[in-house]
Design an enzyme around this catalytic site. Structure first.
Site, PDB file in Angstrom:
ATOM      1  N   SER A 146      37.949  50.148  37.650  1.00  0.00           N
ATOM      2  CA  SER A 146      37.332  48.835  37.857  1.00  0.00           C
ATOM      3  C   SER A 146      36.032  48.916  38.657  1.00  0.00           C
ATOM      4  O   SER A 146      35.214  48.008  38.595  1.00  0.00           O
ATOM      5  CB  SER A 146      38.309  47.893  38.555  1.00  0.00           C
ATOM      6  OG  SER A 146      38.712  48.456  39.782  1.00  0.00           O
ATOM      7  N   ASP A 379      39.777  41.643  49.420  1.00  0.00           N
ATOM      8  CA  ASP A 379      39.415  42.774  48.565  1.00  0.00           C
ATOM      9  C   ASP A 379      38.257  43.522  49.230  1.00  0.00           C
ATOM     10  O   ASP A 379      37.133  43.012  49.297  1.00  0.00           O
ATOM     11  CB  ASP A 379      39.005  42.257  47.177  1.00  0.00           C
ATOM     12  CG  ASP A 379      38.542  43.370  46.228  1.00  0.00           C
ATOM     13  OD1 ASP A 379      38.377  44.520  46.687  1.00  0.00           O
ATOM     14  OD2 ASP A 379      38.345  43.072  45.038  1.00  0.00           O
ATOM     15  N   HIS A 382      36.167  46.387  45.780  1.00  0.00           N
ATOM     16  CA  HIS A 382      35.121  46.030  44.815  1.00  0.00           C
ATOM     17  C   HIS A 382      33.908  45.471  45.567  1.00  0.00           C
ATOM     18  O   HIS A 382      33.950  45.338  46.785  1.00  0.00           O
ATOM     19  CB  HIS A 382      35.676  45.015  43.805  1.00  0.00           C
ATOM     20  CG  HIS A 382      36.819  45.580  43.031  1.00  0.00           C
ATOM     21  ND1 HIS A 382      38.130  45.310  43.344  1.00  0.00           N
ATOM     22  CD2 HIS A 382      36.842  46.413  41.971  1.00  0.00           C
ATOM     23  CE1 HIS A 382      38.921  45.974  42.520  1.00  0.00           C
ATOM     24  NE2 HIS A 382      38.163  46.653  41.672  1.00  0.00           N
TER      25      HIS A 382
END
Ligand SMILES: *[C@@H]1O[C@H](CO)[C@@H](O)[C@H](O)[C@H]1NC(C)=O
Ligand SMILES: *[C@@H]1O[C@H](CO)[C@@H](O)[C@H](O)[C@H]1NC(C)=O
Ligand SMILES: *[C@@H]1O[C@H](CO)[C@@H](O)[C@H](O)[C@H]1NC(C)=O
Ligand SMILES: *[C@@H]1O[C@H](CO)[C@@H](O)[C@H](O)[C@H]1NC(C)=O
Length: 419
Positions: A146, A379, A382
């Site tokens: 990702s 998060d 990312h």
């Protein structure tokens, strides 16, 4: 009379200097090139003759240190309050919720205002049209987890923002395959989701997930023939608990001891490397491997941070060093020359650039709920877009510009380190 003539000379000199400065401002405006900015600064500080030659030097897109080398990954983040990102999240339809921080309600935007500057040279600004021209008729593939999708989304937004939207075409097939096409340039930028680069096979009979470290993931059939390839892996190898994606490791048809993750990782990397060495024609294809994208947890927790770390030493790496070293060793030993996008260190500073709790569509209640337990919901792996991955892509672009200029200039320039 004597004093007057001295005055007169000084006055003439002053007019001359002003004209030179004016001329430079004019060029700066005209060319709109950022690297000329420094020329202007030099201009105001140095004497005339020196200045003219320096200025001339700086007209070159890239400058180098005495050794003719520039490592674009060594440098610092510079705050540029008046600089805006090259695209707006609201105008780019390819951004996933996971990284659309502004759209999801992140209140601060200062993280968008930092520019990476190398110690030894001027990195060219990203120029989408120039990149599309260079890529005309070519295929770019990004393969990985990702974080590579994060980079794909960034690259696609950067390119898309420079062309009319009707001239773009996008094909999404599930989460694992995405392709962006710039029709007028016949350029495609494809993403293949493959967090291990090797096969993760679900054995339905035994309900086990088998990671076959000597078998390349099936999508390799689509990689063939691409002109630019960008790979990454690493993060999924160290997932544990409920995030661990496999039950058993398999090598040469036999199960392998799960505790030897380092050797398993090395075999998997070699599986990938031997495919590249056998199948990639390096006279037409450029292969990149992107280094580990750092997470900000523990002492370097990303939550509620609005400024980058300023000291290199304030970051404690989380990703296991032996795995990162394995990648560097294998990549350096390949027959194919690999461009190593060594973005780990420059990204470590960017504690401020993660989505934290702003990872879902703007929903006040949901955000408030997440804010109650940020230690679970934030998060910190990312990156917001626009944001840090735009810099990774700028360096990808810089390598193309450099490759082009290498043909005419001295080929001993090593921008991407010694690999
Ligand atoms: C477009 O590019 C692909 C390779 O990416 C090539 O096979 C195809 O022939 C090109 N089409 C045109 C019309 O140039
Ligand atoms: C975030 O940081 C600011 C200033 O450091 C502080 O005032 C605020 O309470 C913090 N917010 C949360 C949710 O922790
Ligand atoms: C390139 O640089 C090296 C070392 O600085 C020098 O010896 C060589 O002559 C240069 N080659 C060209 C083509 O300028
Ligand atoms: C990548 O960058 C790190 C940190 O600057 C450095 O220690 C390492 O040697 C670099 N790796 C390569 C292969 O250039």
């Amino acid at each position: 009379m004597e004093t007057l003539s001295i005055f007169d000379r000084k006055w003439k000199f002053c007019i001359f200097i002003s004209l030179v400065i004016f001329f430079n401002i004019f060029i700066l405006r005209l060319a709109n090139l950022r690297y000329l900015h420094n020329a202007l600064l030099t201009l105001t500080l140095t004497s005339n003759n020196l200045l003219m030659s320096k200025n001339f030097e700086l007209l070159k897109p890239l400058t180098y240190n005495e050794k003719g080398k520039c490592n674009v990954f060594e440098g610092q983040w510079v705050y540029k309050p008046r600089e805006n990102p090259l695209y707006r999240a609201s105008k780019c339809p390819f951004l996933s919720d996971q990284v659309s921080c502004r759209k999801n309600g992140r209140p601060d935007f200062e993280y968008e205002k930092w520019s990476w500057e190398a110690n030894d040279c001027q990195i060219p600004s990203f120029d989408a049209i120039d990149m599309l021209e260079r890529l005309r008729g070519k295929r770019v593939i990004l393969v990985g987890d990702s974080l590579n999708r994060n980079q794909w989304e960034s690259l696609v937004c950067l390119l898309y923002s420079a062309i009319p939207s009707s001239r773009a075409h996008v094909d999404f097939r599930e989460g694992s395959y995405k392709v962006f096409k710039a029709k007028d340039y016949n350029v495609s930028v494809e993403f293949y989701w493959s967090p291990f680069l090797v096969q993760l096979h679900s054995n339905e009979d035994t309900a086990t997930r088998v990671l076959r470290i000597d078998k390349l993931v099936g999508s390799f059939r689509h990689w063939q023939g691409a002109d630019v390839m960008v790979f990454n892996t690493g993060h999924w190898w160290v997932h544990c608990g409920k995030f661990k994606a496999w039950d058993v490791l398999q090598y040469k048809g036999k199960l392998m001891d799960d505790t030897k993750i380092e050797s398993a990782f090395e075999i998997a990397m070699k599986t990938w490397a031997s495919w590249v060495d056998k199948n990639v024609d390096s006279t037409r294809t450029t292969v990149f491997f992107r280094s580990i994208s750092p997470e900000h947890k523990g002492d370097n927790w990303c939550f509620n941070k609005t400024k980058p770390l300023m000291e290199e030493t304030s970051y404690v790496p989380i990703f296991p060093k032996p795995l990162a070293e394995t990648v560097e060793r294998i990549v350096a030993g390949m027959k194919t020359q690999i461009q190593y996008l060594n973005i780990t260190k420059l990204s470590q500073y960017r504690i401020d650039a993660h989505p934290t709790v702003y990872t879902t569509k703007k929903d006040k209640q949901l955000i408030e709920k997440k804010l109650k337990t940020p230690e679970i919901t934030a998060d910190c792996s990312h990156w917001c877009l626009p944001g840090l991955p735009d810099t990774w892509n700028r360096l990808l672009y810089a390598s193309m510009v450099l490759k082009g200029s290498e043909k005419s200039a001295n080929s001993s320039h090593e921008v991407f380190g010694d690999l």
